[in-house]
Scaffold this active site. Structure first.
Site, PDB file in Angstrom:
ATOM      1  N   GLU A 103      44.644  26.200  48.907  1.00 44.69           N
ATOM      2  CA  GLU A 103      43.960  27.494  48.949  1.00 44.69           C
ATOM      3  C   GLU A 103      43.724  27.866  50.409  1.00 44.69           C
ATOM      4  O   GLU A 103      43.351  27.015  51.222  1.00 44.69           O
ATOM      5  CB  GLU A 103      42.627  27.423  48.198  1.00 44.69           C
ATOM      6  CG  GLU A 103      41.791  28.695  48.229  1.00 44.69           C
ATOM      7  CD  GLU A 103      42.546  29.899  47.684  1.00 44.69           C
ATOM      8  OE1 GLU A 103      42.706  30.873  48.454  1.00 44.69           O
ATOM      9  OE2 GLU A 103      42.983  29.868  46.518  1.00 44.69           O
TER      10      GLU A 103
ATOM     11  N   LYS B 168      50.910  47.752  44.189  1.00 39.76           N
ATOM     12  CA  LYS B 168      51.626  48.919  44.703  1.00 39.76           C
ATOM     13  C   LYS B 168      53.093  48.557  44.906  1.00 39.76           C
ATOM     14  O   LYS B 168      53.404  47.508  45.459  1.00 39.76           O
ATOM     15  CB  LYS B 168      51.005  49.388  46.011  1.00 39.76           C
ATOM     16  CG  LYS B 168      49.592  49.940  45.848  1.00 39.76           C
ATOM     17  CD  LYS B 168      49.047  50.449  47.166  1.00 39.76           C
ATOM     18  CE  LYS B 168      47.638  51.016  46.984  1.00 39.76           C
ATOM     19  NZ  LYS B 168      47.058  51.505  48.257  1.00 39.76           N
TER      20      LYS B 168
ATOM     21  N   ASP C 240      48.062  36.962  43.579  1.00 43.18           N
ATOM     22  CA  ASP C 240      47.845  38.358  43.964  1.00 43.18           C
ATOM     23  C   ASP C 240      49.001  39.210  43.442  1.00 43.18           C
ATOM     24  O   ASP C 240      50.157  38.960  43.767  1.00 43.18           O
ATOM     25  CB  ASP C 240      47.755  38.458  45.486  1.00 43.18           C
ATOM     26  CG  ASP C 240      47.237  39.810  45.964  1.00 43.18           C
ATOM     27  OD1 ASP C 240      47.514  40.830  45.298  1.00 43.18           O
ATOM     28  OD2 ASP C 240      46.552  39.852  46.999  1.00 43.18           O
TER      29      ASP C 240
ATOM     30  N   PHE D 225      39.239  35.645  36.779  1.00 39.75           N
ATOM     31  CA  PHE D 225      40.309  36.625  36.975  1.00 39.75           C
ATOM     32  C   PHE D 225      40.778  37.162  35.617  1.00 39.75           C
ATOM     33  O   PHE D 225      40.991  38.359  35.441  1.00 39.75           O
ATOM     34  CB  PHE D 225      41.496  35.987  37.703  1.00 39.75           C
ATOM     35  CG  PHE D 225      41.234  35.642  39.134  1.00 39.75           C
ATOM     36  CD1 PHE D 225      41.214  36.623  40.118  1.00 39.75           C
ATOM     37  CD2 PHE D 225      41.006  34.336  39.509  1.00 39.75           C
ATOM     38  CE1 PHE D 225      40.974  36.302  41.439  1.00 39.75           C
ATOM     39  CE2 PHE D 225      40.768  34.003  40.827  1.00 39.75           C
ATOM     40  CZ  PHE D 225      40.751  34.985  41.793  1.00 39.75           C
TER      41      PHE D 225
ATOM     42  N   ASP E 162      47.720  38.546  34.790  1.00 34.97           N
ATOM     43  CA  ASP E 162      47.179  39.591  33.914  1.00 34.97           C
ATOM     44  C   ASP E 162      47.749  40.957  34.274  1.00 34.97           C
ATOM     45  O   ASP E 162      47.207  41.981  33.871  1.00 34.97           O
ATOM     46  CB  ASP E 162      45.647  39.611  33.958  1.00 34.97           C
ATOM     47  CG  ASP E 162      45.092  39.837  35.350  1.00 34.97           C
ATOM     48  OD1 ASP E 162      45.891  39.926  36.307  1.00 34.97           O
ATOM     49  OD2 ASP E 162      43.861  39.922  35.502  1.00 34.97           O
TER      50      ASP E 162
END
Length: 244
Positions: free
Chosen positions: A100, A154, A150, A225, A186
């Site tokens: 991470e 866009k 992530d 999340f 998701d």
């Protein structure tokens, strides 16, 4: 031991987490450290020598690192550490490695691991691509987990997504034959891209068939999340691949 954040608060941030695009490297994240609490700072000061792995750029003997031969599970981008902690608590027969880049999440998990006395878990605070390329031997991993990366939703940012062909090929090299890759998202558009990339990657077979997903496995808890995405009306897709 190189402390990612010393007690005076001076930063030594990791290099950008990158994916290949032709000859240049494209960042797949934006580094937002957020608030670093005193407890998280103490975690780096006091817990890192026990649970942290300093990046050396040299191949690492994972059995020696953990002091035993056991199945090795890598989670990339563990966020606040909830899924990794859950897995370590419920299946201590395996060894777990987490990567991470966001320091507060690392600090939080360091404290949790100390509470759990979880010596079968080690953490990197570094660029996952560099760790995979230089510190993890080919065929050393039994499983790789990537939960809710992530989505870069866009369209002009889609090239920043982690699951790209070159990265998938890197994962295949690091997984042993018979190993497993588990991804969850998701964002339907990202699930489509995962299928495009992973279904076409030599050495990976989708357990649910082409462009298929599986119900959430017991080893993955419902994360914040996922809960957030469901509140926004998103579905959740778990993609499970076997390494041939």
């Amino acid at each position: 031991m190189t402390n990612p954040f010393d007690s005076a608060g001076s930063k030594a941030p990791p290099k950008p987490f990158t994916v290949s695009e032709g000859r240049r490297e494209v960042r797949s994240f934006v580094l937002r450290q957020g608030r670093f609490t005193p407890a998280q700072q103490r975690a780096f000061d006091e817990r890192w020598p026990r649970f942290g792995l300093d990046y050396t750029g040299q191949p690492r003997d994972l059995d020696a690192t953990f002091g035993r031969p056991a199945h090795k599970v890598l989670e990339i981008g563990f966020g606040n550490g909830a899924a990794l902690r859950f897995a370590a608590q419920h299946d201590p027969s395996r060894d777990y490695i987490g990567i991470e880049v966001h320091a507060p999440g690392v600090g939080r998990l360091l404290n949790a691991l100390a509470d759990d006395n979880a010596d079968h878990v080690r953490l990197y605070h570094h660029d996952a691509v560099e760790v995979l390329q230089n510190e993890i031997a080919d065929g050393a991993l039994d499983e790789v987990r990537i939960y809710f990366p992530d989505p870069w939703h866009k369209k002009r940012h889609n090239k920043r997504r982690l699951l790209q062909p070159a990265f998938a090929e890197l994962l295949v090299r690091k997984l042993r034959p018979g190993g497993r890759l588990h991804c969850a998202t998701d964002w339907e558009d990202y699930a489509e891209q995962m299928w495009d990339v992973l279904d076409a990657t030599a050495g990976l077979v989708n357990r649910a068939g082409p462009r298929g997903s599986v119900p959430r496995p017991d080893w993955r808890p419902q994360t914040h999340f996922e809960t957030r995405g469901q509140k926004l009306g998103h579905g959740v897709w778990d993609l499970l691949y076997d390494r041939t």
